[in-house]
Write a protein that holds these residues in place. Sequence first.
Motif, PDB file in Angstrom:
ATOM      1  N   SER A  59       0.828  -1.212   0.000  1.00 51.97           N
ATOM      2  CA  SER A  59       0.000   0.000   0.000  1.00 51.97           C
ATOM      3  C   SER A  59       0.859   1.258   0.000  1.00 51.97           C
ATOM      4  O   SER A  59       2.048   1.213   0.314  1.00 51.97           O
ATOM      5  CB  SER A  59      -0.879  -0.002   1.252  1.00 51.97           C
ATOM      6  N   TRP A  61       0.494   3.551   2.097  1.00 54.78           N
ATOM      7  CA  TRP A  61       0.820   3.729   3.514  1.00 54.78           C
ATOM      8  C   TRP A  61       2.111   2.985   3.868  1.00 54.78           C
ATOM      9  O   TRP A  61       2.978   3.501   4.549  1.00 54.78           O
ATOM     10  CB  TRP A  61      -0.339   3.194   4.372  1.00 54.78           C
ATOM     11  N   ARG A  62       2.218   1.740   3.385  1.00 55.26           N
ATOM     12  CA  ARG A  62       3.388   0.911   3.727  1.00 55.26           C
ATOM     13  C   ARG A  62       4.668   1.565   3.195  1.00 55.26           C
ATOM     14  O   ARG A  62       5.708   1.539   3.837  1.00 55.26           O
ATOM     15  CB  ARG A  62       3.187  -0.489   3.135  1.00 55.26           C
ATOM     16  N   ASP A 136       4.078  -1.174  14.044  1.00 56.28           N
ATOM     17  CA  ASP A 136       2.759  -1.157  13.415  1.00 56.28           C
ATOM     18  C   ASP A 136       1.831  -2.248  13.941  1.00 56.28           C
ATOM     19  O   ASP A 136       0.896  -1.973  14.649  1.00 56.28           O
ATOM     20  CB  ASP A 136       2.934  -1.207  11.877  1.00 56.28           C
ATOM     21  N   ARG A 137       2.087  -3.507  13.595  1.00 56.57           N
ATOM     22  CA  ARG A 137       1.198  -4.591  14.030  1.00 56.57           C
ATOM     23  C   ARG A 137       1.795  -5.357  15.207  1.00 56.57           C
ATOM     24  O   ARG A 137       2.992  -5.275  15.454  1.00 56.57           O
ATOM     25  CB  ARG A 137       0.935  -5.536  12.860  1.00 56.57           C
ATOM     26  N   PHE A 155      -5.600   0.482  16.722  1.00 58.70           N
ATOM     27  CA  PHE A 155      -6.482   0.076  15.613  1.00 58.70           C
ATOM     28  C   PHE A 155      -7.946  -0.047  16.044  1.00 58.70           C
ATOM     29  O   PHE A 155      -8.841   0.222  15.255  1.00 58.70           O
ATOM     30  CB  PHE A 155      -5.998  -1.254  15.024  1.00 58.70           C
ATOM     31  N   SER A 193      -4.171  -4.831  12.283  1.00 58.82           N
ATOM     32  CA  SER A 193      -4.954  -3.699  11.772  1.00 58.82           C
ATOM     33  C   SER A 193      -6.362  -4.141  11.375  1.00 58.82           C
ATOM     34  O   SER A 193      -7.351  -3.465  11.701  1.00 58.82           O
ATOM     35  CB  SER A 193      -4.233  -3.021  10.610  1.00 58.82           C
ATOM     36  N   ARG A 197      -9.540  -2.856  13.597  1.00 58.50           N
ATOM     37  CA  ARG A 197     -10.514  -1.974  12.929  1.00 58.50           C
ATOM     38  C   ARG A 197     -11.884  -2.622  12.884  1.00 58.50           C
ATOM     39  O   ARG A 197     -12.903  -1.946  13.066  1.00 58.50           O
ATOM     40  CB  ARG A 197     -10.024  -1.626  11.518  1.00 58.50           C
ATOM     41  N   PHE A 221      -5.780  -5.428   1.653  1.00 57.86           N
ATOM     42  CA  PHE A 221      -5.170  -4.097   1.692  1.00 57.86           C
ATOM     43  C   PHE A 221      -4.666  -3.642   0.314  1.00 57.86           C
ATOM     44  O   PHE A 221      -3.791  -2.773   0.246  1.00 57.86           O
ATOM     45  CB  PHE A 221      -3.993  -4.045   2.686  1.00 57.86           C
ATOM     46  N   GLN A 246     -11.029  -0.771   4.859  1.00 61.36           N
ATOM     47  CA  GLN A 246     -10.002  -0.666   5.903  1.00 61.36           C
ATOM     48  C   GLN A 246      -8.648  -0.122   5.448  1.00 61.36           C
ATOM     49  O   GLN A 246      -7.709  -0.082   6.238  1.00 61.36           O
ATOM     50  CB  GLN A 246      -9.848  -2.005   6.625  1.00 61.36           C
ATOM     51  N   ASN A 247      -8.503   0.266   4.189  1.00 65.01           N
ATOM     52  CA  ASN A 247      -7.368   1.143   3.837  1.00 65.01           C
ATOM     53  C   ASN A 247      -7.659   1.887   2.533  1.00 65.01           C
ATOM     54  O   ASN A 247      -8.575   1.534   1.779  1.00 65.01           O
ATOM     55  CB  ASN A 247      -6.020   0.410   3.816  1.00 65.01           C
ATOM     56  N   ASP A 277      -6.349   5.283   6.725  1.00 59.57           N
ATOM     57  CA  ASP A 277      -4.949   5.630   6.371  1.00 59.57           C
ATOM     58  C   ASP A 277      -4.754   7.133   6.235  1.00 59.57           C
ATOM     59  O   ASP A 277      -3.829   7.677   6.775  1.00 59.57           O
ATOM     60  CB  ASP A 277      -4.432   4.961   5.080  1.00 59.57           C
ATOM     61  N   CYS A 297      -4.082   6.672   9.793  1.00 60.37           N
ATOM     62  CA  CYS A 297      -3.191   5.673  10.381  1.00 60.37           C
ATOM     63  C   CYS A 297      -1.808   6.284  10.180  1.00 60.37           C
ATOM     64  O   CYS A 297      -1.355   6.440   9.045  1.00 60.37           O
ATOM     65  CB  CYS A 297      -3.346   4.340   9.650  1.00 60.37           C
TER      66      CYS A 297
END
Length: 341
Positions: A59, A61-62, A136-137, A155, A193, A197, A221, A246-247, A277, A297
Amino acid sequence: MRRLGSVKRRVWLFACLLFAVLLSAACTGGDLAEEEAGGEAKQDENLVVVGVSQIGSESVWRTANTASIQRVFTKENGYFLIFKNARQKQENQIKALRSFISQRVDYIAFSPITEQGWDTVLLEAKEAGIPVILIDRKVKVRDESLYVAWIGPDFVNEGRMAGEALEECLKRQGRQEESIRIVVLQGTEGSTSAIGRSRGFLSVAKEHQNWSILEQVDAEFTTAKGQEEMERLLHKYENIDVLISQNDDMTFGALEAIQKAGKKAGEDGDIIVISFDAVKNALKLVEEGSITADVECNPNQGEYVEAVIRKMENHENVAKLNFVEEQVFTAENVRERLEKE
Ligand code: AHR
């Protein structure tokens, strides 16, 4: 927490790294630029060596999360970073962690793709005396001392904020009593996540008897999967009032599907879209109206990880759980944020 024989460890580490680099170059012929940042720094045995295993590049985000890590663990800041991209596979992450252990790095930091399945490799790290920091996770392990700290978002609260954003939107529309049909695109199954969520959103949803969740589906994702699943859902259900995605990447794909189906996303359209995100391109869609709310996020976790390591280097205590700050963006406050981007 600092281990004994630090100089010896680093000399040994230097020899191992050199060997690993030569072996890797001989066997694979490449990928070192991405896998091992800061090649020349290897000659400086005073650097703190940090092995980072990232989930992948699924993603936007990643990518931002990776950049925040690479920004702080530089030679100038006193670090030698060994960065490995697991390309969405837990087995690759486990392999990376084992290679960090055999190279005797000073610290391991990683973002676990899913919560289960880490006991053995984390025990190996602990037995080797290498502190592990989660980014993160989270992981579900029998022994919480297998990692020293976790840095990441709340989350469950993110999911709750999404539910509250939907409550507010329906209130604005005067639809509090209407029956509301919801579909949910979830992230990677078993990931903190997705679990958090979903849990947070459901806690709000169950307070509303008129909200019905038609389906919750794993769309990994990614944009491609988000589009594919949304197309299927639009085909299956005649009326969908709300999409919780969710993203942002899945949202981009879902918006394509909604448009292709001849429907309009947005508070003034057919389907209310709530996303997670808050990446720049999604915030533009919040301003333009097709996304009603985007729950942030925060990807900038590198500096928090570095602060934890710095504390440990200074023999200071570190908190086990470290939350990053985040907020919800709607048409009301998004401009200010976009101006800062
Ligand atoms: O774990 C955080 C999630 O992982 C982000 O929401 C998503 O975009 C990423 O891939």
